[in-house]
Design an enzyme around this catalytic site. Structure first.
Site, PDB file in Angstrom:
ATOM      1  N   GLU A  99       0.832  -1.205   0.000  1.00 16.11           N
ATOM      2  CA  GLU A  99       0.000   0.000   0.000  1.00 16.11           C
ATOM      3  C   GLU A  99       0.860   1.246   0.000  1.00 16.11           C
ATOM      4  OE1 GLU A  99      -2.668   0.234   3.337  1.00 16.11           O
ATOM      5  OE2 GLU A  99      -3.256  -1.854   3.096  1.00 16.11           O
ATOM      6  N   CYS A 112       3.286   8.527   1.061  1.00 19.22           N
ATOM      7  CA  CYS A 112       3.734   7.633   2.134  1.00 19.22           C
ATOM      8  C   CYS A 112       3.945   6.259   1.513  1.00 19.22           C
ATOM      9  CB  CYS A 112       2.662   7.576   3.216  1.00 19.22           C
ATOM     10  SG  CYS A 112       3.000   6.365   4.500  1.00 19.22           S
ATOM     11  N   CYS A 119       5.517  -6.979   8.106  1.00 25.19           N
ATOM     12  CA  CYS A 119       6.462  -6.428   9.079  1.00 25.19           C
ATOM     13  C   CYS A 119       6.613  -7.431  10.216  1.00 25.19           C
ATOM     14  CB  CYS A 119       5.902  -5.114   9.626  1.00 25.19           C
ATOM     15  SG  CYS A 119       7.003  -4.261  10.783  1.00 25.19           S
ATOM     16  N   CYS A 123       4.179  -4.415  16.605  1.00 28.39           N
ATOM     17  CA  CYS A 123       3.533  -3.378  17.421  1.00 28.39           C
ATOM     18  C   CYS A 123       2.058  -3.740  17.609  1.00 28.39           C
ATOM     19  CB  CYS A 123       3.670  -1.998  16.767  1.00 28.39           C
ATOM     20  SG  CYS A 123       5.388  -1.476  16.648  1.00 28.39           S
ATOM     21  N   CYS A 126      -0.920  -2.166  15.421  1.00 31.51           N
ATOM     22  CA  CYS A 126      -0.680  -1.964  13.994  1.00 31.51           C
ATOM     23  C   CYS A 126      -1.160  -3.142  13.147  1.00 31.51           C
ATOM     24  CB  CYS A 126       0.818  -1.740  13.767  1.00 31.51           C
ATOM     25  SG  CYS A 126       1.242  -1.465  12.038  1.00 31.51           S
ATOM     26  N   CYS A 340      -2.632   1.783   8.562  1.00 31.37           N
ATOM     27  CA  CYS A 340      -1.690   1.112   7.662  1.00 31.37           C
ATOM     28  C   CYS A 340      -2.005  -0.371   7.578  1.00 31.37           C
ATOM     29  CB  CYS A 340      -0.253   1.198   8.178  1.00 31.37           C
ATOM     30  SG  CYS A 340       0.175   2.719   8.966  1.00 31.37           S
TER      31      CYS A 340
HETATM   32  N1  SAH Z   1       7.965   0.781  11.209  1.00 33.16           N
HETATM   33  C1  SAH Z   1       8.038   2.211  11.206  1.00 33.16           C
HETATM   34  C2  SAH Z   1       7.204   2.875  10.131  1.00 33.16           C
HETATM   35  C3  SAH Z   1       5.846   2.360   9.829  1.00 33.16           C
HETATM   36  S1  SAH Z   1       4.522   2.727  10.931  1.00 33.16           S
HETATM   37  C4  SAH Z   1       7.716   2.760  12.573  1.00 33.16           C
HETATM   38  O1  SAH Z   1       7.391   1.984  13.461  1.00 33.16           O
HETATM   39  O2  SAH Z   1       7.843   3.956  12.765  1.00 33.16           O
HETATM   40  C5  SAH Z   1       4.247   4.468  10.886  1.00 33.16           C
HETATM   41  C6  SAH Z   1       3.687   5.029  12.184  1.00 33.16           C
HETATM   42  O3  SAH Z   1       2.310   4.696  12.355  1.00 33.16           O
HETATM   43  C7  SAH Z   1       4.408   4.504  13.422  1.00 33.16           C
HETATM   44  O4  SAH Z   1       4.567   5.539  14.347  1.00 33.16           O
HETATM   45  C8  SAH Z   1       3.398   3.480  13.932  1.00 33.16           C
HETATM   46  O5  SAH Z   1       3.623   3.167  15.265  1.00 33.16           O
HETATM   47  C9  SAH Z   1       2.108   4.171  13.654  1.00 33.16           C
HETATM   48  N2  SAH Z   1       0.921   3.312  13.633  1.00 33.16           N
HETATM   49  C10 SAH Z   1       0.787   2.074  13.121  1.00 33.16           C
HETATM   50  N3  SAH Z   1      -0.473   1.619  13.274  1.00 33.16           N
HETATM   51  C11 SAH Z   1      -1.153   2.612  13.890  1.00 33.16           C
HETATM   52  C12 SAH Z   1      -2.505   2.741  14.320  1.00 33.16           C
HETATM   53  N4  SAH Z   1      -3.384   1.754  14.154  1.00 33.16           N
HETATM   54  N5  SAH Z   1      -2.851   3.907  14.912  1.00 33.16           N
HETATM   55  C13 SAH Z   1      -1.958   4.909  15.081  1.00 33.16           C
HETATM   56  N6  SAH Z   1      -0.685   4.839  14.701  1.00 33.16           N
HETATM   57  C14 SAH Z   1      -0.274   3.692  14.111  1.00 33.16           C
END
Ligand code: SAH
Length: 350
Positions: A99, A112, A119, A123, A126, A340
């Site tokens: 995406e 973006c 991944c 987290c 996510c 994402c």
């Molecule tokens: N792996 C990298 C970049 C991808 S995620 C990182 O961790 O920074 C981009 C951002 O979106 C990160 O800050 C991540 O923690 C956040 N993110 C992912 N899913 C999310 C969600 N459901 N709500 C809010 N922020 C989210």
């Protein structure tokens, strides 16, 4: 079974101009051809060799054979009725999907991009990580997300953020090559200052990145004001303590003199109290930084909830009281699978 000879294919979209010159020599062509081909790929953004009208038919045929052009194919597009945000689903040459998102701001078009298929960082909030990592993207596959979107809208893309699916520091060499090509004066020539790379905090790679002598913006996903809370949200915290992350960021700032962004996703009842804000301000005291608050985007696989608007504003005010630079991320594309990884997952499940 027939013995199939596997020919080595060359990914010329991931090559620098100098490498392309060397490659031309290697295949018995004049090195000046490299400049022409490089321009077709990285300035005119063509998707096939046949569009390279100043390149001979014979050479085009040869390149089709031994160096097929990496081109992403648009599988789906969602356009937000609220703000015009465009979310693309692209198919990679091997059939995997990624995406990318185009956001339109007053200061220009921002894309973006994803850096990996899936991944492995895990987290908790996510969607991109739910099925684990498939593979890292090649430099060409990262570039082509920007190229295809710029071609689609017929307008210049001025900003790129590596904040889509994947952990860019888990695909470090390809990331650096992508940055080199994207910001090359002979290519799309996007300013390094308009490029942001976001990481969950892979400490050794933050030290490495500081040494690359780049003018990009580093964004670090902190999401907590203590090691204890961070461990609940981000498994990577088990490998790198929050203080080690902050030390690495401090080194990055000292070396590059660039202001760092901390991303902080506010999760209701987990990391959003006034006490959290106060502790966060203490951790960031004296650092050349900026905090970007993101109300967490709830995904159906997890029961995390978004902090309500009042709480988000109160958190912001508290940080400001302690002298921290802070903004709340504008939520774009709320109506189009905001979080994402959601669009890809929907397609994977049919
Ligand atoms: N792996 C990298 C970049 C991808 S995620 C990182 O961790 O920074 C981009 C951002 O979106 C990160 O800050 C991540 O923690 C956040 N993110 C992912 N899913 C999310 C969600 N459901 N709500 C809010 N922020 C989210």
């Amino acid at each position: 079974m027939e013995n199939k000879l596997v020919e080595k294919v060359t990914d010329i979209k991931s090559m620098t101009l100098d490498e392309l010159k060397a490659y031309m020599t290697e295949i018995g062509e004049k090195p000046f051809r490299a400049k022409q081909i490089y321009e077709w790929i990285h300035v005119h953004l063509v998707t096939s060799y046949d569009e390279m009208t100043n390149v001979s038919k014979a050479l085009r045929e040869k390149l089709k054979e031994c160096a097929p052009l990496t081109t992403l194919v648009q599988e789906d597009l969602q356009i937000s009725r609220i703000d015009g945000t465009r979310k693309y689903l692209f198919c990679l040459p091997d059939g995997n999907m990624v995406e990318s998102v185009l956001m339109r701001y007053e200061h220009g078009n921002s894309v973006c991009i994803s850096s990996q298929v899936g991944c492995r960082m895990g987290c908790r909030f996510c969607a991109s990580t739910l099925d684990g990592l498939v593979r890292g993207l090649t430099p060409a596959e990262m570039l082509d997300q920007v190229y295809r979107i710029q071609s689609d809208i017929g307008e210049r893309v001025s900003n790129v953020v590596v904040m889509g699916t994947g952990e860019p520091m888990d695909n470090y060499d390809h990331l650096i090559r992508f940055i080199t090509l994207l910001t090359d004066a002979n290519g799309l020539n996007i300013s390094q200052r308009n490029l942001t790379v976001s990481t969950c905090g892979i400490v050794p790679r933050i030290y490495d990145l500081a040494k690359e002598n780049l003018q990009i913006t580093l964004a670090v996903s902190l999401h907590a004001s203590s090691q204890e809370t961070r461990m609940k949200l981000m498994p990577i915290a088990k490998s790198y303590d929050i203080h080690e992350v902050l030390d690495a960021v401090s080194d990055y700032i000292d070396t590059t003199k660039r202001r760092v962004t901390f991303e902080y996703s506010l999760v209701g009842g987990v990391n959003d109290t006034d006490e959290d804000a106060k502790k966060l301000a203490g951790l960031l005291d004296g650092l050349l930084c900026h905090v970007n608050l993101i109300p967490v985007n709830p995904i159906k696989e997890r029961d995390y909830v978004q902090s309500n608007h009042e709480r988000v504003v109160a958190f912001q005010k508290k940080l400001e009281k302690f002298g921290i630079n802070v903004t709340i991320r504008r939520e774009l594309g709320r109506d189009i699978d905001g979080a994402c990884g959601q669009l890809r997952r929907r397609h994977m499940r049919g």
